[in-house]
Design a protein around this motif. Structure first.
Motif, PDB file in Angstrom:
ATOM      1  N   LYS A 922       0.651  -0.595  -0.075  1.00 45.36           N
ATOM      2  CA  LYS A 922      -0.277  -0.315   0.455  1.00 45.36           C
ATOM      3  C   LYS A 922       1.345   1.338   0.296  1.00 45.36           C
ATOM      4  O   LYS A 922       0.788   2.120  -0.784  1.00 45.36           O
ATOM      5  CB  LYS A 922      -0.694   0.190   1.665  1.00 45.36           C
ATOM      6  CG  LYS A 922      -1.715   1.043   0.998  1.00 45.36           C
ATOM      7  CD  LYS A 922      -2.176   1.197   2.933  1.00 45.36           C
ATOM      8  CE  LYS A 922      -3.624  -0.178   2.660  1.00 45.36           C
ATOM      9  NZ  LYS A 922      -4.217   0.055   4.087  1.00 45.36           N
ATOM     10  N   LYS A 923       1.675   0.999   0.491  1.00 45.92           N
ATOM     11  CA  LYS A 923       2.966   2.157   1.172  1.00 45.92           C
ATOM     12  C   LYS A 923       3.159   2.633  -0.765  1.00 45.92           C
ATOM     13  O   LYS A 923       4.176   4.049  -0.711  1.00 45.92           O
ATOM     14  CB  LYS A 923       3.926   1.901   1.647  1.00 45.92           C
ATOM     15  CG  LYS A 923       5.233   3.320   1.636  1.00 45.92           C
ATOM     16  CD  LYS A 923       5.900   2.943   3.011  1.00 45.92           C
ATOM     17  CE  LYS A 923       7.660   3.799   3.219  1.00 45.92           C
ATOM     18  NZ  LYS A 923       8.728   3.555   4.131  1.00 45.92           N
ATOM     19  N   HIS A 926       1.079   4.394  -2.962  1.00 47.87           N
ATOM     20  CA  HIS A 926       0.719   5.809  -2.588  1.00 47.87           C
ATOM     21  C   HIS A 926       2.113   5.977  -2.460  1.00 47.87           C
ATOM     22  O   HIS A 926       1.896   7.523  -3.425  1.00 47.87           O
ATOM     23  CB  HIS A 926       0.520   6.032  -1.301  1.00 47.87           C
ATOM     24  CG  HIS A 926      -1.320   5.487  -0.718  1.00 47.87           C
ATOM     25  ND1 HIS A 926      -1.427   5.209   0.085  1.00 47.87           N
ATOM     26  CD2 HIS A 926      -2.108   4.745  -1.482  1.00 47.87           C
ATOM     27  CE1 HIS A 926      -2.388   5.157   0.568  1.00 47.87           C
ATOM     28  NE2 HIS A 926      -2.943   4.683  -1.121  1.00 47.87           N
ATOM     29  N   LYS A 929       2.114   6.773  -6.521  1.00 49.51           N
ATOM     30  CA  LYS A 929       0.559   7.644  -7.075  1.00 49.51           C
ATOM     31  C   LYS A 929      -0.015   7.470  -8.280  1.00 49.51           C
ATOM     32  O   LYS A 929      -0.572   7.190  -8.857  1.00 49.51           O
ATOM     33  CB  LYS A 929       1.175   8.832  -6.849  1.00 49.51           C
ATOM     34  CG  LYS A 929       1.626  10.133  -6.140  1.00 49.51           C
ATOM     35  CD  LYS A 929       2.295  11.568  -6.855  1.00 49.51           C
ATOM     36  CE  LYS A 929       2.903  11.865  -5.762  1.00 49.51           C
ATOM     37  NZ  LYS A 929       3.270  13.509  -6.164  1.00 49.51           N
ATOM     38  N   ASP A 934      -6.765  -0.023  -2.764  1.00 44.68           N
ATOM     39  CA  ASP A 934      -5.433  -0.470  -1.776  1.00 44.68           C
ATOM     40  C   ASP A 934      -5.520  -2.271  -1.939  1.00 44.68           C
ATOM     41  O   ASP A 934      -6.499  -3.054  -2.233  1.00 44.68           O
ATOM     42  CB  ASP A 934      -6.170  -0.365   0.086  1.00 44.68           C
ATOM     43  CG  ASP A 934      -5.165   1.280  -0.848  1.00 44.68           C
ATOM     44  OD1 ASP A 934      -5.004   1.877  -1.114  1.00 44.68           O
ATOM     45  OD2 ASP A 934      -6.192   1.469   0.812  1.00 44.68           O
TER      46      ASP A 934
END
Length: 1502
Positions: A922-923, A926, A929, A934
């Protein structure tokens, strides 16, 4: 006579060891001091053969070979120093030879090394052996039957010592092919037709011998033929003695003993393939089994043991093995042989005997029963029977009967002979499958089946022996099955007797059983009901399953109630029926008849399926806590033995009582001792299935072939290039690790020679090349070269935790060889003396296998949970991914880590790790971008990774050099797509200075990301599997790479593991010398073979056969059957190559010298010579080790309040006084352990400590007070050792126990013993010679405080204080104590109000427990915890530190605990009995809590 009465009589009449005073005044001792005693060396008179004659006839013959007299002679070193050094060929008398035989037999009886003295002058042994053989056949009436029996016993020992070349060279002549010269001619011709090559060999040897002309050669030929006929003539002599016994009248006991010992010899010859191969035909030709069966002795009551021995001989004489090839016969092969024998008989009678025409034409199944055969043959005349027997080559032809005159011709013999030859033999496997696995009352208290533990070793038993070799795997498993079953039955007998004596069953007024007390391990039954009996399976007689429910009322203390509620699936319990006859209030006495007192009637075993919930359903085991049930009533579902149920129901059908309506007691056993049923079931299953042992180890396990055949240098798949990972600390370490090799390096810059290293062995390459073309390997000395290739481990990521863990142990060359051998395929046997780093070697082998063969799975097996946990804790410190580690069993709780490595713990780890990795994904999403949902599953994460790889490939296309294009250093930093993801790296990610370095960092970052998705892909199965059980199974079978368990767990769970499809490639066994033979073998077969092939590639065994073996509690099985011999020890005995670790890092070099003589080579690592703690002296002591003589106290030395419960008050007080002295000068209590060689002394020392020290904050309790046997595998800085005995050396004569005792101390060893007793013991001489070089009185420096700054062997600056005896020591310690507490007068006054006055030494009354006392010091079933009472609740304990000052200096500092118990405060040291840790035996596989204290003073639970 009832068993207990017999035991009491035996214990009273057992061979009483003479006292030291008696020994000193004895005639033997006086002669020894004049002629051979080592302590009078230099004063000895010249050798006088008359002395030997005098001793033999007056001391041995006239005493009728008294064990006591022979024991004194053997102990005085009569053999070593007088008999054997002075034996002369053709000169020494019969008495001289017989004296040697008696001494060697006594050594075997005492189980001490027997052949050491003989090997000092081996050149005389052939003549001695020849003289002994001639005496065996001598008809001289002067030679008594007792002497002949001694010779037979010695001959048996020789055949069981064939690992000694000296012995093998002599005995092999007696069992060679040439012994067939004594066969009847027709039988020999018949046998040679089946094996023509043997006939050629026989004829060639016979011709060569008889062609020699000169007198010397003729004499040699005569001697050879005499040796060939020796066993044949010995059997004829046996027949004469056996058949001289009549059915009625008195029979000399010597004749019976001779016959029994002779059968023992025959059994041993038949049970070994090298002796059996040709001798089996001799035995069969002489019809020994039939002659014995018809002998009058079989009809006499004295012939019971003889009958049992004959059954064993009959079994082995017809064993299912091909005597030529050694291959086992299958059931089909045995059926063909049986049919062939019957058809030969039918052909023999068809033409000549019309009255047997129906017999000749009948089908085999109709006539191969004994009754049918006898019915047909009884109608024949004796002449007709003889004619049939001649046709079948069973007896000689009439014209040869004068020459071959040892046969019987009467009709009763011939009928029995024909029947025994042709009857169908019952299937051993069918009988085994129909046998109940749980013992019943008929077996448990039958001493003909389960001998008493009071076995002196001077008789023989009808038991199988575990020696060097076995006939087949079936034979191997069957012997172990029988012995393990009997040893387990003996232990069960002890448990039942103890539990029922504690329950105190009385007869109530209504006739029912009333229990006067309660015990931890047994409870009265409220209700018992059979709830399910399934129909038998097709082809079987017993029910498929029998279930029962038993209800108990658990009105017990919470801790004991929790133990009963904690009964797990597969735990074994016993259902007992008692019908007491004694009225209420009668005291039950241990030394009285048990069965009569308790009224025990029935015993049946059962297996727990589970406890029932309130709805009557079995509560399933799992990670979830069990539901709490209301009230005190608990019901358990039990699985009964179906074979036993069938037998009992047949008894009911005969009108006998229904056992299952009578049970009134349920007994459980300590889990650590309750694995017998699983082991027996496993062995039985292995015997019923295709038992595929790897080809490369099969023959070695049976004891045959080349012992080095499984060494890696002999293996066809030897590996030439191996990655040694972090084994070497640097290049110098690598060079020093291979002193016999030339090191070649393929690196130009020496700066690049940094580990890890990949090594290529040129000698291995050469061997592999020669094997490939099937050429002899030849000399490889010119190929002893190693090519070293350093390499860099690719970066795993930018974080510090991504750095690989590294080994920090500087392995010695021998340790490196052990590691190298362990990495190679084949068998590796590592002998690790005390302190030589066995565990470090094991861990490095595991790590290197893991790194070299990532797809292989390794199984780790140890004897104890403690060893397994130590191994596991070190594995976790190496570079092994913890998701690949799994710890099976219930000892995992003792691991010193917060991580849970059990099956469910690993499942939880995987699930939590999965969530952690998904957060990382998930990190990453993100940080890049990337829009969208998720990632919540491993599957979606896998799809997401496809996009990540595309970004990475784009990055590589931009930064990779093409056509030598120059790229600036900062381009990597600029184009790297994952900056945002790695924004938490502690330093700048890229240097922007060096292109290659930055590219490696970038690739390491991507490896870190790639590893996230790789792990998620592996974890995907845990998403698909929905329950914990399925997940745990998947983890075991697919995910784990290193699986650890104890040998007990392997036996318990073997069936479950096989059913799951468990697979592994390598086995590493630690503590291998402490594991029973069968428990070592079972882990080899925890997986099913694939296409008749076992995938096992490596077997690494690490242990020390010079230390104590597995504990066998019954002396008959330990001594006679050799059940204590581990597979590790047996492999060493047969000559399997070993790697002997040769440097120790535990003890001071001076202490190591007390035991290093036992090993081939044992030096000291540099740190035990250079580190300060080893260079400094022991504070308060003149010496770092000392043997202190202890004389009788008030006229008494050792005492024996119960048989084998040895105590010595003087030594016990001395040990405690020394401990108090050490504490008073500042030694930490946890650095001191008190050891002893007997359980009785252990108890006495604990009682004295409890009385004098337990509640005293200045002293407290030592780290451990236990037996030497229980302390094996452990160590401490300072050891105080009590040897106890003053009348006989006892079991310290076992050198293995001596080695353990001497090797437990690191810095100080102080031994209390009667020096005059131990100094002359031959086996102890190397250690005691060094101990006696120092004064026999304790030398102290009382003014020196701990820790000392004085160097070792440097005086303190004052004359040493000499302590002459125990009373002096105890009173001086007390005065010393008073001076110490003077600095704390106030505390002292407060404590003195409640503290007992000082008690005079010897005023403490020793106690003997009201229970069976095991002979074996490692067999005591207490927990080795010094605390009898419960520990106060944690909330009631306050801790702190007590510091005592004197003249401004700290003289004492100790941790204490204040316990608020009954509103009284007392100071209790942290190492007091309440805080003391327990011994190894508590940490066993299935441990559920401390064993019950079996002490007569312990309160009964109500």
């Amino acid at each position: 006579m009832e068993r207990k009465e017999k035991e009491n009589e035996k214990s009273k009449n057992k061979t009483t060891a003479p006292t030291v005073d008696q020994i000193i005044s004895d005639r033997i001792t006086q002669l020894a001091s004049q002629y051979w005693a080592p302590n009078s060396e230099g004063l000895h008179l010249q050798f006088n053969p008359g002395i030997i004659e005098d001793i033999y006839f007056k001391e041995i013959v006239q005493s009728k070979f008294s064990i006591r007299r022979v024991m004194m002679l053997e102990f005085s070193q009569y053999l070593e120093n007088y008999l054997w050094p002075n034996y002369k060929r053709n000169e020494s008398s019969f008495a001289h030879m017989m004296s040697i035989v008696c001494m060697l037999n006594e050594k075997f009886r005492e189980r001490v090394p027997a052949w050491e003295a003989i090997k000092r002058k081996p050149e005389f042994f052939p003549d001695f052996f020849q003289q002994m053989l001639q005496s065996c056949l001598s008809e001289n009436p002067i030679i008594s039957l007792i002497e002949h029996t001694s010779l037979i016993i010695f001959l048996t020992h020789c055949f069981n010592s064939m690992e000694e070349k000296l012995i093998l060279d002599e005995v092999k002549k007696l069992v060679s092919l040439m012994i067939w010269i004594s066969l009847q001619q027709a039988r020999r011709d018949f046998e040679f037709k089946k094996i023509p090559e043997w006939e050629k060999r026989y004829t060639k040897l016979l011709t060569r011998k008889r062609s020699k002309k000169n007198q010397e050669k003729l004499d040699e030929n005569k001697k050879s033929e005499w040796e060939w006929k020796f066993l044949h003539n010995l059997i004829i002599r046996f027949f004469n003695i056996l058949e001289s016994i009549s059915v009625d009248g008195e029979v000399p006991e010597e004749k019976i003993h001779y016959c029994e010992r002779f059968l023992e010899l025959m059994i041993d010859l038949e049970a070994l393939l090298p002796t059996r191969r040709f001798f089996n035909t001799i035995l069969d030709d002489m019809h020994l089994v039939v002659r014995c069966k018809l002998s009058p002795l079989m009809k006499r009551s004295e012939g019971k043991l003889f009958s049992q021995l004959l059954d064993l001989l009959k079994f082995y004489s017809k064993f299912e093995i091909n005597n030529v090839s050694g291959d086992p016969f299958t059931d089909y092969d045995m059926m063909l042989l049986h049919y062939s024998n019957i058809i030969s008989l039918q052909r023999a009678v068809f033409a000549k005997f019309p009255q047997l025409r129906i017999f000749a034409l009948s089908n085999v199944a109709k006539i191969d029963i004994a009754e049918a055969l006898k019915k047909h043959f009884k109608s024949l005349k004796v002449e007709e029977l003889q004619e049939i027997a001649v046709d079948l080559k069973l007896i000689p032809k009439p014209e040869n009967r004068k020459i071959e005159n040892w046969f019987r011709w009467d009709d009763s013999f011939l009928i029995e002979l024909l029947v025994s030859k042709h009857e169908k033999r019952p299937s051993q496997l069918e009988a085994l499958n129909a046998m109940p696995l749980y013992p019943t009352e008929d077996i448990i208290w039958n001493e003909n089946i389960v001998p008493t533990e009071y076995f002196s070793g001077d008789g023989c038993l009808a038991l199988p022996k575990l020696n060097l070799q076995f006939l087949t795997l079936h034979d191997y498993l069957l012997r172990n099955f029988n012995l393990f079953r009997l040893e387990s039955t003996y232990e069960i007998r002890q448990d039942i007797e103890y539990s029922l004596m504690r329950l105190t069953p009385w007869k109530a007024e209504d006739g029912s059983a009333y229990f006067g007390s309660r015990t931890r391990m047994a409870q009265p039954i409220v209700n018992f009901t059979i709830v399910e009996v399934l129909k038998p399976k097709i082809g079987e007689k017993q029910p498929a399953r029998v279930k029962a429910d038993v209800t108990l009322q658990l009105n017990l203390k919470p801790s004991i109630k929790a133990e009963w509620e904690g009964l797990r699936k597969h735990d074994v319990c016993f259902l007992i029926t008692v019908k007491p006859t004694l009225p209420i209030g009668t005291q039950l006495m241990y030394n009285q008849a048990f069965l009569e007192q308790t009224g025990l009637t029935y015993v049946r075993g059962c297996e727990v399926e589970g406890m029932l919930d309130k709805n009557g359903r079995v509560i399933e085991e799992g990670p979830e806590p069990k539901p709490e049930l209301p009230g005190l009533t608990r019901t358990y579902r039990l699985l009964l033995d179906t074979n036993q149920y069938r037998i009992d129901m047949e008894r009911v059908a005969e009108g006998k009582e229904d056992v299952y309506e009578t049970f009134n007691v349920l007994m459980r056993r300590a889990p650590k001792e309750n694995n017998f049923k699983a082991v027996l079931e496993t062995i039985r299953t292995l015997m019923n299935t295709e038992c595929v042992v790897p080809d490369w180890i099969h023959d070695i396990i049976l004891g045959y072939g080349d012992p080095s055949a499984a060494h890696y240098t002999q293996m066809p798949n030897e590996i030439a290039t191996l990655d040694f990972n972090d084994t070497f600390l640097n290049m110098d370490h690598l060079r020093s690790s291979f002193p016999d090799y030339e090191i070649e390096v393929n690196v130009d810059d020496p700066k690049n020679l940094i580990p890890p290293f990949r090594l290529t062995f040129k000698d291995t390459q050469h061997r592999n090349e020669k094997r490939a073309v099937e050429e002899p390997i030849g000399d490889i000395s010119s190929y002893k070269q190693i090519i070293v290739e350093p390499y860099t481990i690719p970066s795993r990521g930018p974080y510090h935790f991504n750095e690989p863990k590294k080994n920090m142990v500087p392995f010695t060359p021998t340790q490196v060889e052990a590691i190298h051998s362990g990495m190679q395929p084949g068998l590796t046997v590592v002998v690790g003396p005390p302190g030589t780093g066995k565990t470090d070697v094991a861990v490095q082998i595991i790590s290197n296998i893991y790194q070299n063969f990532p797809n292989q799975r390794t199984l780790i097996v140890t004897h104890s949970n403690q060893a397994l946990n130590q191994l596991f804790e070190k594995i976790m410190m190496l570079d092994i991914d913890e998701r690949h580690l799994l710890r099976l069993g219930h000892g995992e709780e003792a691991l010193e880590t917060e991580k849970d490595f059990s099956r469910y713990g690993r499942v939880n780890y995987v699930l939590s790790k999965r969530l952690e990795l998904l957060e990382q994904v998930k990190k990453l999403q993100h940080s890049l971008k990337i829009p969208g949902e998720d990632m919540h599953t491993c599957e979606t994460a896998g799809y997401f990774f496809l996009g990540i790889k595309e970004r990475w490939n784009n990055f590589l296309s931009k930064v990779k050099r093409h056509n030598k294009k120059v790229i600036s250093a900062d381009v990597i930093d600029r184009e790297f797509p994952f900056h945002a993801f790695f924004n938490d790296v502690p330093k700048p990610l890229f240097t922007k200075e060096n292109y290659e370095d930055d590219l490696e960092i970038a690739e390491g970052c991507f490896r870190y990301i790639e590893r996230i998705f790789t792990q998620l892909q592996e974890f995907r199965a845990f998403e698909l599997l929905r329950n914990g059980l399925d997940r745990s199974k998947y983890l075991l079978v697919m995910e784990a790479k290193i699986i650890a368990m104890t040998c007990t767990h392997a036996a318990l769970k073997r069936m479950d593991l096989v059913d799951l499809g468990f697979k592994y490639d390598n086995i590493l066994m630690e503590e291998a010398a402490q594991i029973l033979e069968i428990e070592t073998f079972i882990p080899l077969l925890l997986q099913n073979p694939q296409d008749h092939y076992n995938r096992l590639k490596r077997w690494i065994m690490i242990g020390d056969h010079h230390q104590l073996p597995p504990v066998i509690k019954n002396m008959a099985f330990q001594k006679y059957s050799n059940m204590e011999q581990s597979l590790f020890t047996r492999l060493v005995r047969i000559g399997v190559p070993t790697v002997d670790l040769d440097y120790q890092g535990r003890a001071r070099p001076s202490i190591c010298s007390l035991y290093n003589w036992r090993y081939k080579k044992l030096g000291n690592l540099s740190h035990v010579e250079n580190l300060q703690e080893f260079q400094l002296a022991n504070a308060g002591f003149v010496f770092d080790f000392q043997l202190i003589n202890v004389e009788d106290f008030e006229g008494e030395g050792e005492t024996e309040p119960r048989p084998f419960f040895y105590q010595n008050l003087a030594e016990a007080e001395y040990c405690v006084a020394l401990f108090m002295y050490m504490r008073l000068i500042g030694y930490p209590a946890h650095k001191i352990s008190i050891l002893t060689t007997y359980n009785g002394q252990k108890q006495m020392i604990r009682e004295i400590l409890q009385h004098r020290c337990a509640s005293n904050p200045l002293i407290g309790i030592p780290h451990k007070v236990t037996t030497v046997d229980k302390f094996q595998g452990q160590q401490n800085d300072y050891i105080i050792l009590s040897l106890v005995r003053t009348k006989a050396v006892g079991h310290l004569r076992d050198i293995r126990r001596l080695v353990v005792a001497m090797s437990r101390a690191r810095l100080g060893l102080y031994i209390f013993a009667r020096i005059s007793l131990f100094q002359n013991c031959f086996e102890l001489t190397p250690a005691f010679r060094q101990l006696m070089m120092r004064p026999a009185e304790l030398h102290l420096y009382p003014d020196e405080m701990y820790p000392s700054s004085r160097l070792l062997n440097v005086p303190f600056g004052m004359a040493p204080h000499v302590v002459c005896n125990m009373p002096q020591m105890t009173f001086e310690v007390y005065n010393f104590y008073l001076r110490k507490v003077e600095t704390l007068k106030q505390i002292y006054r407060e404590r003195k109000k409640s503290q007992k006055d000082w008690s005079k030494p010897g005023t403490i009354e020793p106690t003997a427990p009201n229970r069976n006392i095991p002979i074996h010091p490692g067999a005591d079933r207490d927990t080795d915890s010094e605390e009898e009472s419960e520990v106060p609740p944690k909330d009631d304990i306050t801790t702190g530190t007590l510091t005592i000052y004197s003249k401004g200096e700290v003289v004492m500092k100790d941790e204490f605990r204040v316990s608020m118990v009954e509103e009284e405060n007392f100071i209790e040291p942290q190492n007091s009995p309440a805080a003391m840790e327990t011994d190894d035996d508590e940490d066993d596989e299935e441990s559920e809590g401390e064993d019950e204290k079996k002490n007569e003073n312990a309160p009964m639970e109500h």
